[in-house]
Design a protein around this motif. Structure first.
Motif, PDB file in Angstrom:
ATOM      1  N   VAL A 104       2.095 -20.327  -3.603  1.00 45.09           N
ATOM      2  CA  VAL A 104       1.633 -20.037  -2.231  1.00 45.09           C
ATOM      3  C   VAL A 104       2.810 -19.588  -1.366  1.00 45.09           C
ATOM      4  O   VAL A 104       2.679 -18.661  -0.549  1.00 45.09           O
ATOM      5  N   PHE A 105       3.953 -20.211  -1.553  1.00 42.14           N
ATOM      6  CA  PHE A 105       5.155 -19.769  -0.842  1.00 42.14           C
ATOM      7  C   PHE A 105       5.463 -18.305  -1.184  1.00 42.14           C
ATOM      8  O   PHE A 105       5.816 -17.507  -0.298  1.00 42.14           O
ATOM      9  N   LEU A 106       5.278 -17.942  -2.447  1.00 45.58           N
ATOM     10  CA  LEU A 106       5.481 -16.543  -2.860  1.00 45.58           C
ATOM     11  C   LEU A 106       4.452 -15.609  -2.231  1.00 45.58           C
ATOM     12  O   LEU A 106       4.773 -14.459  -1.915  1.00 45.58           O
ATOM     13  N   TYR A 107       3.192 -16.076  -2.078  1.00 44.22           N
ATOM     14  CA  TYR A 107       2.185 -15.274  -1.360  1.00 44.22           C
ATOM     15  C   TYR A 107       2.775 -14.778  -0.040  1.00 44.22           C
ATOM     16  O   TYR A 107       2.715 -13.591   0.302  1.00 44.22           O
ATOM     17  N   PHE A 108       3.299 -15.747   0.721  1.00 42.44           N
ATOM     18  CA  PHE A 108       3.781 -15.459   2.068  1.00 42.44           C
ATOM     19  C   PHE A 108       5.026 -14.570   2.048  1.00 42.44           C
ATOM     20  O   PHE A 108       5.088 -13.560   2.741  1.00 42.44           O
ATOM     21  N   VAL A 109       6.008 -14.963   1.270  1.00 40.09           N
ATOM     22  CA  VAL A 109       7.295 -14.255   1.274  1.00 40.09           C
ATOM     23  C   VAL A 109       7.146 -12.824   0.771  1.00 40.09           C
ATOM     24  O   VAL A 109       7.726 -11.889   1.333  1.00 40.09           O
ATOM     25  N   GLY A 110       6.347 -12.640  -0.287  1.00 41.02           N
ATOM     26  CA  GLY A 110       6.165 -11.298  -0.837  1.00 41.02           C
ATOM     27  C   GLY A 110       5.514 -10.349   0.147  1.00 41.02           C
ATOM     28  O   GLY A 110       5.938  -9.205   0.313  1.00 41.02           O
ATOM     29  N   PHE A 111       4.457 -10.817   0.825  1.00 39.93           N
ATOM     30  CA  PHE A 111       3.760  -9.964   1.786  1.00 39.93           C
ATOM     31  C   PHE A 111       4.619  -9.727   3.017  1.00 39.93           C
ATOM     32  O   PHE A 111       4.585  -8.632   3.610  1.00 39.93           O
ATOM     33  N   PHE A 112       5.394 -10.718   3.397  1.00 41.07           N
ATOM     34  CA  PHE A 112       6.346 -10.590   4.503  1.00 41.07           C
ATOM     35  C   PHE A 112       7.331  -9.461   4.208  1.00 41.07           C
ATOM     36  O   PHE A 112       7.591  -8.593   5.060  1.00 41.07           O
ATOM     37  N   LEU A 113       7.861  -9.448   2.997  1.00 44.57           N
ATOM     38  CA  LEU A 113       8.797  -8.399   2.595  1.00 44.57           C
ATOM     39  C   LEU A 113       8.147  -7.017   2.664  1.00 44.57           C
ATOM     40  O   LEU A 113       8.749  -6.061   3.172  1.00 44.57           O
ATOM     41  N   LEU A 114       6.927  -6.899   2.188  1.00 44.47           N
ATOM     42  CA  LEU A 114       6.237  -5.611   2.205  1.00 44.47           C
ATOM     43  C   LEU A 114       6.040  -5.109   3.634  1.00 44.47           C
ATOM     44  O   LEU A 114       6.269  -3.927   3.924  1.00 44.47           O
ATOM     45  N   LEU A 115       5.625  -5.980   4.536  1.00 42.58           N
ATOM     46  CA  LEU A 115       5.423  -5.558   5.926  1.00 42.58           C
ATOM     47  C   LEU A 115       6.741  -5.146   6.574  1.00 42.58           C
ATOM     48  O   LEU A 115       6.774  -4.191   7.372  1.00 42.58           O
ATOM     49  N   LEU A 116       7.816  -5.828   6.243  1.00 36.70           N
ATOM     50  CA  LEU A 116       9.121  -5.437   6.769  1.00 36.70           C
ATOM     51  C   LEU A 116       9.512  -4.052   6.271  1.00 36.70           C
ATOM     52  O   LEU A 116      10.059  -3.232   7.027  1.00 36.70           O
ATOM     53  N   LEU A 124       5.285 -10.089  13.762  1.00 30.95           N
ATOM     54  CA  LEU A 124       3.959  -9.679  13.292  1.00 30.95           C
ATOM     55  C   LEU A 124       3.849  -9.815  11.781  1.00 30.95           C
ATOM     56  O   LEU A 124       2.785 -10.136  11.243  1.00 30.95           O
ATOM     57  N   SER A 125       4.954  -9.564  11.088  1.00 30.50           N
ATOM     58  CA  SER A 125       4.960  -9.685   9.628  1.00 30.50           C
ATOM     59  C   SER A 125       4.673 -11.121   9.195  1.00 30.50           C
ATOM     60  O   SER A 125       4.046 -11.352   8.160  1.00 30.50           O
ATOM     61  N   ILE A 126       5.126 -12.077  10.000  1.00 27.08           N
ATOM     62  CA  ILE A 126       4.818 -13.489   9.707  1.00 27.08           C
ATOM     63  C   ILE A 126       3.312 -13.714   9.773  1.00 27.08           C
ATOM     64  O   ILE A 126       2.725 -14.358   8.894  1.00 27.08           O
ATOM     65  N   ILE A 127       2.673 -13.158  10.815  1.00 24.97           N
ATOM     66  CA  ILE A 127       1.219 -13.292  10.957  1.00 24.97           C
ATOM     67  C   ILE A 127       0.508 -12.662   9.768  1.00 24.97           C
ATOM     68  O   ILE A 127      -0.410 -13.239   9.182  1.00 24.97           O
ATOM     69  N   GLY A 128       0.937 -11.462   9.410  1.00 27.78           N
ATOM     70  CA  GLY A 128       0.322 -10.761   8.284  1.00 27.78           C
ATOM     71  C   GLY A 128       0.465 -11.524   6.983  1.00 27.78           C
ATOM     72  O   GLY A 128      -0.473 -11.597   6.181  1.00 27.78           O
ATOM     73  N   ALA A 129       1.636 -12.105   6.772  1.00 28.28           N
ATOM     74  CA  ALA A 129       1.875 -12.870   5.549  1.00 28.28           C
ATOM     75  C   ALA A 129       0.974 -14.094   5.473  1.00 28.28           C
ATOM     76  O   ALA A 129       0.408 -14.417   4.423  1.00 28.28           O
ATOM     77  N   LEU A 130       0.816 -14.777   6.603  1.00 25.77           N
ATOM     78  CA  LEU A 130      -0.054 -15.960   6.635  1.00 25.77           C
ATOM     79  C   LEU A 130      -1.515 -15.558   6.446  1.00 25.77           C
ATOM     80  O   LEU A 130      -2.278 -16.260   5.751  1.00 25.77           O
ATOM     81  N   ALA A 131      -1.903 -14.428   7.043  1.00 26.29           N
ATOM     82  CA  ALA A 131      -3.282 -13.951   6.887  1.00 26.29           C
ATOM     83  C   ALA A 131      -3.579 -13.634   5.428  1.00 26.29           C
ATOM     84  O   ALA A 131      -4.624 -14.031   4.891  1.00 26.29           O
ATOM     85  N   PHE A 132      -2.672 -12.935   4.775  1.00 29.10           N
ATOM     86  CA  PHE A 132      -2.857 -12.605   3.364  1.00 29.10           C
ATOM     87  C   PHE A 132      -2.857 -13.868   2.507  1.00 29.10           C
ATOM     88  O   PHE A 132      -3.739 -14.074   1.664  1.00 29.10           O
TER      89      PHE A 132
END
Length: 836
Positions: A104-116, A124-132
């Protein structure tokens, strides 16, 4: 200057801390000694018991197990690949958190990286990562125990990020990220998810090619593509052992075309169409992306949702309460694919205000996944993919492809939100709607909140609240006696389900309106961007976490000891375990034999639980084992005499050739012992030659005892008749899952049949240490001609794909790690010189 630098990196650090805290808090019971009761992990414990015991005893990999389906490779059951050095990298990225917390930690960090990488504001990337990360399906699969699937999903985003960087001209960083995370993606070992990622990449690549042709930037495109191919190679090679062995194995499984000429219309070059599409999303069910309970959520009882029974006639409350909470047309489901009401609203807004190819990539990928998830509800489209798109027919459960929508929708949603913050006037962008020109903001509200309101006011106009199967059942009941009572019962079910439906429709409507209000206030300059981000962030987080918690919550945790040893030996198990003979099999009549692994925990099972059974064994189940077992059950149910039971046992040729020594028909009683099982190996004096697979499986029905065998004509034999030797003996003297030894004593050449599953991608036969060929007999078993005399016959599982792959894996892992370190060093050096 130092304060400026600190402020620059603050949101990134805050993001990592938030992801860590949210994950740890949500999964706090895991850190206090409890475990999630994951069905597939329990099944894995049973399926992998023999493999794990061998690993603990020898320190080596068994590579094969006889505990399921008579015997099969261990590649997709339980394997370790110590030469793949990406394991420590994976554990580091998960902060050494226990499974599935680290995933689950990887869910967040990976999507955070993509948005960046997509140049989205880090807050906003934090929000997107949590949403995903809190998408309902991503938690549903964790509760079910689909850890490898979740693991692979977690690495989708960083792989895509690396590819985007490369095509943006950041060749070195693109190569680093792609190579590393693709290696980790493949190592997660869920090729179906990796395949879906490839579909997104292909769509993205197509738009990059179109852009290249328009702008004539051929050199850049060739350079980016070339470096990505090399990066992909670096990511694949550390996993070559798994890929190579799985590729070999897949050709012999139900995921490859059958040799039998049966039901050609249903066949593909992979899985059968009906099997692929058994779990298909309904057309109306697709609205679960915005409204979680649009079809009732997950399979369960309405009584577990007491508020739904408020308006039900009291005399039918109990019956209605015992009805299914889910009324979609899937055979059953653990829950919906919900990406968030606010996220859907922002996604729709993005379709109107975002320009450029990325919007079309995400829209096409989303639409493709929704249409393909419909499976048999959109069969013409599904058939096209099954027949013409490479590898698509190798995967089952088409609903899984909705991970693409779960991936793409929040991406476009957060990109749209970022654009609104940058240019709030975009909310007033005029969109043509027939003869009207309407603001993008209001049109998006109309298509989401407005649609939800219409659904709430008139649910029956748009949805049925009964599945197709239920409608069929009730149509028969309504045609018979007590039709009026059944009609009232149906009315009660519909009332309860509409209540369930409306509650979630209203919920989604409220979240969309609240998010719209925050955007509206920002457009009017009543609030600043920081308050907008905080407001949307809180709303999205609450929306997503509450739904995720429906499907993975405190009720799903159990004592860790229960998960570590999930199967208790029954009376029948204990009685069977008293038999210390080597390698006999057990048939469990008290379970869904071919969809359970509890039996495999203690015994060598005729059945098992696996999504990629050997194809020929699966066909033996259908054509022989099921009819034979039904014959035995019929006799047992008649309270037959011991003589009639024994007569029946003697006629069960295929079960007997599988050395099925025990049948469990009541776990609280001693098992039924089968004295007619053929044993570990035997000699035959008559061989029947089959012309093809159809002939072979048919002739097997005519074989009544162990004196005869059927062999395909492609296998050469020196004779079809062998001299009967009454003193001949063959005995299994040593058993390990990957090494069998037999002592043989015969006066003339004999054909021996072994009660072991034939698999020529690794099993080698030896007589007195000399390697010889062996053949397939009785459709699934091994056989070989043995010369006269006393001999030591051995079978060793020695797949060259595994042993050669190990060497390649080790060398390429070292190369990948060195290249990644080297490239990072180059970039750091550049950065230092640039500052000077």
């Amino acid at each position: 200057m130092k304060n400026i630098a600190w402020q620059k990196y603050l949101p990134y650090l805050v993001g990592i801390v938030i992801f860590f805290l949210v994950t740890v808090i949500y999964f706090n019971p895991l850190l206090t000694g409890k475990k999630i009761n994951q069905h597939d992990i329990v099944s894995f414990k049973g399926a992998s018991k023999e493999i794990a015991d061998y690993r603990e005893k020898t320190g080596n990999e068994a590579l094969w197990t006889n505990s399921m389906f008579g015997g099969m490779p261990a590649y997709q059951i339980s394997m370790t690949y110590p030469n793949n050095l990406l394991l420590p990298v994976d554990r580091l990225l998960q902060l050494y958190l226990p499974r599935p917390v680290g995933i689950v930690f990887l869910y967040f960090v990976g999507f955070f990286l993509l948005l960046l990488v997509l140049r989205v504001n880090p807050w906003l990337s934090i929000i997107g990562a949590l949403a995903f990360g809190f998408s309902s399906y991503l938690f549903i699969i964790l509760q079910a125990g689909h850890n490898t699937k979740a693991h692979a999903i977690a690495y989708m985003a960083p792989v895509f990020a690396g590819i985007i960087l490369a095509y943006r001209g950041k060749y070195l960083w693109g190569a680093i990220i792609t190579a590393l995370f693709l290696g980790l993606e493949i190592r997660a070992n869920h090729l179906q998810i990796t395949y879906y990622l490839l579909l997104i990449v292909v769509i993205y690549g197509f738009f990059e090619l179109v852009k290249t042709i328009k702008e004539k930037t051929y050199s850049h495109f060739a350079k980016a593509t070339g470096i990505l191919v090399l990066a992909a190679l670096l990511g694949v090679l550390p996993n070559i052992t798994n890929i190579w062995t799985t590729y070999e194995f897949s050709k012999e499984t139900i995921r490859n075309k059958s040799e039998l000429s049966r039901n050609k219309k249903d066949q593909t070059s992979g899985l059968d169409r009906t099997y692929v599409t058994r779990w298909s999303y309904g057309v109306g069910e697709s609205f679960s992306l915005m409204i979680p309970n649009v079809k009732g959520g997950g399979t369960g009882y309405i009584m577990n949702n007491p508020s739904a029974l408020k308006n039900v006639d009291p005399q039918f409350k109990q019956a209605v309460g015992q009805s299914n909470h889910y009324w979609g047309d899937q055979p059953g489901t653990s829950g919906p694919v919900y990406v968030g009401a606010i996220i859907i609203f922002l996604f729709v807004l993005g379709l109107f205000i975002i320009k450029g190819s990325m919007k079309w990539v995400l829209l096409i990928a989303t639409a493709l996944s929704i249409m393909l998830a419909m499976g048999h509800n959109f069969m013409s489209f599904t058939n096209f993919f099954l027949d013409y798109i490479p590898l698509y027919n190798k995967f089952r459960a088409v609903t899984m492809i909705l991970v693409i929508a779960e991936f793409c929708i929040p991406l476009l949603a957060i990109i749209a939100l970022a654009k609104v913050i940058e240019k709030p006037e975009l909310l007033k962008l005029k969109v043509n709607l027939y003869a009207l020109r309407i603001d993008a903001f209001y049109l998006s509200l109309l298509l989401t909140a407005g649609l939800a309101l219409v659904f709430y006011l008139s649910p029956r106009s748009f949805f049925s609240f009964f599945s197709d199967a239920e409608r069929g059942q009730f149509s028969q009941l309504l045609a018979g006696k007590n039709a009026s009572q059944y009609q009232l019962y149906m009315n009660g079910i519909e009332t309860a389900r509409i209540s369930i439906f409306r509650a979630d429709v209203l919920r989604s409507f409220a979240f969309i309106v609240l998010a719209g209000l925050v955007l509206y206030l920002y457009q009017l300059k009543k609030i600043k961007s920081s308050l907008l981000i905080a407001g949307i962030g809180v709303l999205v987080f609450v929306d997503m976490v509450v739904i995720a918690n429906r499907y993975l919550n405190k009720d799903h945790y159990v004592n860790k000891f229960r998960m570590e040893r999930p199967f208790r030996a029954s009376v029948a198990d204990k009685e069977i375990l008293k038999d210390k003979s080597l390698n006999y099999r057990v048939y469990n009549l008290t379970t869904d034999t071919y969809n359970e692994s509890a039996t495999s925990y203690y015994h060598q099972s005729v059945g098992g639980y696996h999504a990629a059974k050997l194809r020929r064994y699966s066909e033996i189940i259908e054509h022989h084992l099921v009819p034979e077992v039904q014959k035995l059950v019929t006799v047992l149910q008649k309270s037959s005499t011991a003589e009639s039971v024994n007569n029946t046992l003697s006629e069960l040729n295929v079960l007997n050739m599988l050395n099925t020594r025990y049948f469990i028909f009541d776990p609280k009683r001693a098992p039924l012992a089968n004295a007619y099982a053929y044993g570990n190996a035997w000699f035959v004096n008559e061989v029947k030659i089959a012309q093809n697979a159809d002939d072979e499986i048919s002739i097997l029905k005519d074989i009544k005892d162990k004196n005869s065998a059927v062999v395909d004509k492609k296998f050469s034999l020196s004779s079809s008749d062998y001299k009967m030797d009454s003193l001949a003996s063959i005995k299994l003297s040593s058993y390990e899952p990957n090494h069998l030894k037999y002592e043989v004593n015969i006066s003339a050449k004999q054909l021996a049949v072994f009660s072991e599953i034939y698999y020529d991608k690794g099993w080698n036969a030896y007589i007195d240490g000399e390697k010889i060929s062996h053949i397939r007999a009785n459709y699934i078993l091994r056989a070989m001609e043995i010369p006269a005399g006393k001999h030591l016959v051995e079978f060793k599982f020695e797949p060259s794909s595994y042993y050669t792959g190990r060497t390649i894996s080790l060398v390429s892992s070292i190369m990948l790690i060195l290249v990644v370190i080297g490239m990072i060093g180059v970039e750091v050096k550049k950065s230092l010189f640039a500052k000077k």
